[in-house]
Write an enzyme that holds these catalytic residues in place. Structure first.
Site, short mmCIF file in Angstrom:
data_model
loop_
_atom_site.label_atom_id
_atom_site.label_comp_id
_atom_site.label_asym_id
_atom_site.label_seq_id
_atom_site.Cartn_x
_atom_site.Cartn_y
_atom_site.Cartn_z
N SER A 194 0.89 -1.17 0.00
CA SER A 194 0.00 0.00 0.00
C SER A 194 0.92 1.22 0.00
O SER A 194 2.11 1.10 0.32
CB SER A 194 -0.85 -0.02 1.28
N TYR B 194 -1.73 -1.06 10.56
CA TYR B 194 -1.79 -1.23 9.10
C TYR B 194 -0.51 -0.70 8.45
O TYR B 194 0.11 -1.37 7.62
CB TYR B 194 -3.01 -0.49 8.55
#
Ligand code: NAP
Length: 252
Positions: free
Chosen positions: A143, A156
């Site tokens: 990401s 995350y």
């Protein structure tokens, strides 16, 4: 016309939904047989139905990527069904909706790291002998949270930074034996993962997305195009790299 993945067998995790499903569909359209791995058996079966309708060969595999025994069973089933694996896409992931340290419990930390990072290790380990047999390719979904803060919370962001390190080390360890490993780093993509943000209209996040050059979320198919390039021989000299695909988010 011969597809770009004609004759290949691909395992795609998290392929019951969002980006993983789009990757499974793109790969199948290019001639790959796809083993569709997902936590939710019905979602995996839904993807398989869509692929079968278009004439592709595929099978659903219910798996919890964070559980070694479950991953071992899934690997056995896939290898029994298709005989080999040429492409692995480690895509299954969970989000922490921007929780900072003080709002993150030990259980939440373990879940996010367990799926996003340990899951990648477990799945890769289970399929690496098969990938080594044929000189396979690994594509890992990181990401922009793998390179900058602000795209997720503490767990995350830590997990997605870890994915980039995992990918580089994997490429360094097995590249000489013919296995390539690369990472894709999407920005905001319209999927069930981001649906709550879109539906609840988190003003700060939506404003950030609108302020990037592309001024929108990506569609999952746009991410699948990059995964296809990295899975195919067109990227034969690409080892251990991280490809940002974010509409310009990290360019600012
Ligand atoms: P998604 O639609 O929620 O898809 C994620 C898939 O992973 C779901 O099908 C989910 O199954 C599955 N999954 C979750 N935990 C699992 C487990 N323990 N074992 C097996 N499968 C599991 O989200 P997405 O947006 O497509 O995300 C795909 C990947 O892209 C993730 O790694 C995510 O971090 C990354 N990413 C997404 C964005 C974005 O903006 N959407 C941006 C950057 C990176 P269930 O639905 O049953 O839980």
């Amino acid at each position: 016309m011969v597809g770009r993945l004609e004759g290949s067998v691909a395992v795609v995790t998290g392929a019951g939904s969002g980006i993983g499903r789009a990757i499974a569909e793109r790969f199948a359209a290019e001639g790959a047989t796809v083993s569709v791995w997902d936590l939710d058996e019905k979602d995996a079966a839904g993807t398989v139905d869509a692929l079968t309708e278009r004439g592709a060969k595929s099978a659903a595999c219910a798996v919890d990527v964070a559980d070694g025994a479950s991953v071992g069973r899934a690997a056995e089933r896939s290898l029994a069904a298709f005989g080999r694996v040429d492409i692995l896409v480690n895509n299954a992931g969970v989000f922490d909706y921007y929780a900072p340290v003080l709002d993150t419990s030990e259980e939440q930390w373990d879940r996010i790291l367990g799926v996003n990072l340990k899951g990648m290790f477990l799945v890769t380990k289970s399929l690496l002998p098969a990938l080594l047999d044929g000189g396979g390719t690994v594509v890992n979904t990181s990401s922009i949270s793998g390179v900058v803060a602000g795209g997720g919370g503490i767990a995350y962001t830590s997990s997605k930074h870890g994915v980039i390190g995992f990918t580089r080390q994997l490429a360094a360890d097995y590249g000489k034996q013919g296995v390539r490993a690369n990472a894709i780093l999407p920005g905001a993509v319209e999927t069930p993962m981001t649906r709550p943000i879109l539906e609840q209209g988190d003003a700060a996040i939506l404003e950030t997305v609108r302020s990037v050059p592309a001024q929108r979320h990506a569609q999952p198919a746009e991410i699948a195009n990059l995964a296809l390039f990295l899975a195919s021989d067109e990227s034969s000299f690409v080892h251990g790299s991280s490809y940002v695909i974010d509409g310009g988010w990290t360019a600012l």
